[in-house]
Design an enzyme around this catalytic site. Structure first.
Site, mmCIF file in Angstrom:
data_model
loop_
_atom_site.group_PDB
_atom_site.id
_atom_site.type_symbol
_atom_site.label_atom_id
_atom_site.label_comp_id
_atom_site.label_asym_id
_atom_site.label_seq_id
_atom_site.Cartn_x
_atom_site.Cartn_y
_atom_site.Cartn_z
ATOM 1 N N TYR A 166 -3.837 2.756 9.042
ATOM 2 C CA TYR A 166 -2.441 2.775 8.652
ATOM 3 C C TYR A 166 -2.087 1.558 7.780
ATOM 4 O O TYR A 166 -1.572 1.714 6.675
ATOM 5 C CB TYR A 166 -1.560 2.870 9.888
ATOM 6 C CG TYR A 166 -0.151 3.340 9.618
ATOM 7 C CD1 TYR A 166 0.806 3.289 10.625
ATOM 8 C CD2 TYR A 166 0.232 3.822 8.386
ATOM 9 C CE1 TYR A 166 2.089 3.700 10.400
ATOM 10 C CE2 TYR A 166 1.521 4.232 8.143
ATOM 11 C CZ TYR A 166 2.450 4.162 9.156
ATOM 12 O OH TYR A 166 3.730 4.575 8.924
ATOM 13 N N GLU A 173 -0.983 1.799 -0.953
ATOM 14 C CA GLU A 173 0.187 2.450 -1.556
ATOM 15 C C GLU A 173 1.091 1.425 -2.234
ATOM 16 O O GLU A 173 1.521 1.608 -3.369
ATOM 17 C CB GLU A 173 0.968 3.204 -0.478
ATOM 18 C CG GLU A 173 0.213 4.406 0.089
ATOM 19 C CD GLU A 173 0.899 5.020 1.308
ATOM 20 O OE1 GLU A 173 2.129 4.905 1.428
ATOM 21 O OE2 GLU A 173 0.183 5.618 2.135
#
Lengths: 244, 324
Positions: A166, A173
């Site tokens: 995660y 991102e």
């Protein structure tokens, strides 16, 4: 974001003790099994594609191009999951699932696809890898759950790998969006200026910055939600099969 | 905290009952009230409970017969409830509450003030050379009048017209509602009062067009107000009775023949008019979002009318005649 939160609401409904739950019908279950198998296969294709490209080139730069098409296809296909929730064959929140899927689709199309210059960035590999491993585990988890034969290993992986994947995905991102900023500002991509007859304006550059800022409140919430889920799900070793 | 007066005497003291209040989630005994009159109301019981637990004022108490059941109403009388000599109630904390009137006044004052700030081009919004100037377009002045009139009307209705069934709502609603109203007001006002605002083109939209939209807006504002007054008159002051609304002598209420919630219908009409008048996309978005929300409310209201009244007029639709 890279962690798969939609499924966590499913796991949130699993509690110790028998619970009479009306699951999806036989036809819906068959369809969902096919869907999840196809998605697992799709992300495996992407994983294999990445590995082969790496071995062929000898470096991990520019691997995006070798898996660009299957990535777009299978990530966009995940939009069906919103439909599954809306129709009711999957007991997750439409809003939560929608948010998850659309944020992935946004990154795939509105950032990586739209701004060619970021496609060669290493940050792209970072989130693609995180997504790939996460999705392979997640879709096989759903497949096995639907078939009521969930190997503990898969369940363990689903609720453990995210701890690293995660943050890794989020980092990839954010770095990718950050890399796209100068090009968006220079070209005025997806931006509308005044004056115009609709009396509307939109600055994509500012929008991307706001998106990056939104990670600050959202990421910890989702991350700690998954950690709480982990304690709940993995804390009850005896609770194997009835996890949706 | 468990309060219990020492009881050598039996609980069935003639003419009164004991009431125990348990936490709905943990089932802990929170309070025991003895010597409660059988004709006491839930509202009075809430006041008594508040005395022993001052942090839970009556508005934030949900008292029910069943831990997962519906909340009892303040008007419900103890002896008419299916309880024994000692009544057992379950309590849930509804969280901090705020009065509807406060919320309405706050959420409506914001747009009024914010829009005017943009209209008068207060510094730091637009480029400095435009500070405190006003637009040269007539439609911009008209839009400001419409928008301001609308929110003044809403404020006055909140103070003098509306009768609220519930006194309070959860505190977090005020932040949600104000963000919605204030945010959209700022977004719309920014473009309409912008130095680069493009008014309806004089080739496709003439003064006749602007005047027509203005009349439509005004018509709908009066309509909306008429409905609010009609609804108020259905309910005598201080009561919480519910009746079917019917058309009155006021022609603006004749729409009740076709629609359950004409106040929303008129509201939609007003904002459609405003959208056409200003030709501004953010206004269109606001109208759309408002329409979706009002449709949800109208459908809910329509459904509860149908459930409550067997003779509810069948011709009526929730918000749009025959359509929705």
């Amino acid at each position: 974001m890279s962690a798969a939160a939609p499924g966590t609401s499913k796991a949130a409904h699993s509690e110790v003790g028998p619970k009479k739950k009306k699951g999806p019908g036989a036809l819906a279950t068959a369809y969902l099994v096919i869907y999840n198998v196809v998605m697992t296969a799709g992300w495996l294709v992407i994983a294999v594609g990445l590995v082969r490209a790496y071995l062929a080139r000898g470096s991990y730069h520019g691997l995006y191009y070798s898996i660009e098409k299957p990535l777009k296809f299978f990530q966009t296909g995940a939009i069906l999951e919103i439909l599954h929730c809306a129709v009711g064959i999957v007991p997750s929140s439409v809003v939560l699932t929608g948010f998850q899927v659309m944020s992935r689709v946004f990154l795939t199309w509105a950032v990586t696809h739209s701004v060619r210059e970021v496609q060669s960035e290493d940050s792209v590999l970072l989130f693609v890898t995180a997504w790939t491993i996460t999705e392979i585990i997640r879709y096989s988890f759903y497949t096995f759950s639907l078939l009521n034969h969930l190997p503990y290993l898969i369940k363990w992986a689903r609720y453990t790998f995210f701890i690293v994947l995660y943050p890794m995905g989020v980092t990839g991102e954010l770095l990718t969006i950050y890399a796209a900023l100068p090009y968006v500002q220079k070209t005025g991509l997806y931006s509308v200026t005044l004056p115009n007859k609709y009396n509307f304006s939109f600055d994509y550059y500012t929008f991307l910055i706001l998106v990056m800022i939104s990670y600050i409140p959202l990421f910890p919430q989702l991350y700690f939600h998954m950690i709480r889920q982990r304690k709940k799900v993995l804390g009850h070793i005896e609770d194997y099969s009835k996890v949706e | 905290v468990y309060h219990h007066t020492s009881s050598i005497f039996p609980l069935n003291y003639p003419g009164s009952s004991g009431v125990e209040i348990l936490d709905a989630k943990t089932k802990d005994k929170l309070c025991f009230l003895d010597k409660v009159e059988p004709n006491a109301t839930i509202g009075e019981i809430k006041s008594m409970f508040h005395k022993s637990h001052p942090q839970w004022y009556p508005a934030r108490q949900s008292i029910r017969l069943d831990p997962k059941g519906k909340s009892l109403k303040d008007e419900d009388v103890l002896q008419h409830l299916p309880v024994g000599t000692t009544a057992t109630f379950y309590f849930r904390d509804l969280g901090a509450q705020i009065s509807w009137v406060t919320v309405f006044l706050t959420e409506y004052t914001g747009p009024l003030v914010i829009y005017l700030m943009f209209y008068f081009r207060v510094p730091f919004i637009y480029a400095p050379k435009y500070d405190f100037t006003t637009s040269k377009h007539w439609v911009v002045h008209l839009a400001c009048m419409c928008h301001s009139f609308h929110y003044v009307k809403r404020l006055l209705e909140t103070l003098f017209v509306h009768r609220f069934s519930h006194g309070t709502m959860p505190l977090r609603n005020i932040f949600k509602n104000c963000t919605y109203y204030w945010g959209f007001a700022a977004w719309m006002a920014y473009y309409i009062n912008h130095p680069l605002y493009t008014p309806p083109s004089k080739y496709t939209c003439t003064y006749v067009f602007i005047d027509t939209t203005q009349c439509a807006i005004f018509f709908c504002q009066i309509g909306n107000f008429s409905i609010h007054v009609a609804l108020r008159n259905l309910r005598p002051p201080g009561s919480k009775t519910r009746k079917i609304p019917y058309p009155t002598k006021n022609p603006f209420t004749w729409i009740f023949l076709l629609v359950s919630c004409p106040n929303y219908t008129y509201e939609l009409g007003s904002w459609l008019g405003f959208t056409l008048m200003t030709q501004c996309l953010p206004v269109a978005f606001f109208t759309l979002v408002g329409f979706i929300q009002m449709t949800v409310w109208a459908k809910g209201k329509h459904r509860s009318y149908l459930k409550e009244f067997r003779d509810y007029p069948p011709l009526r639709s929730p918000i749009l005649p025959f359509i929705l």
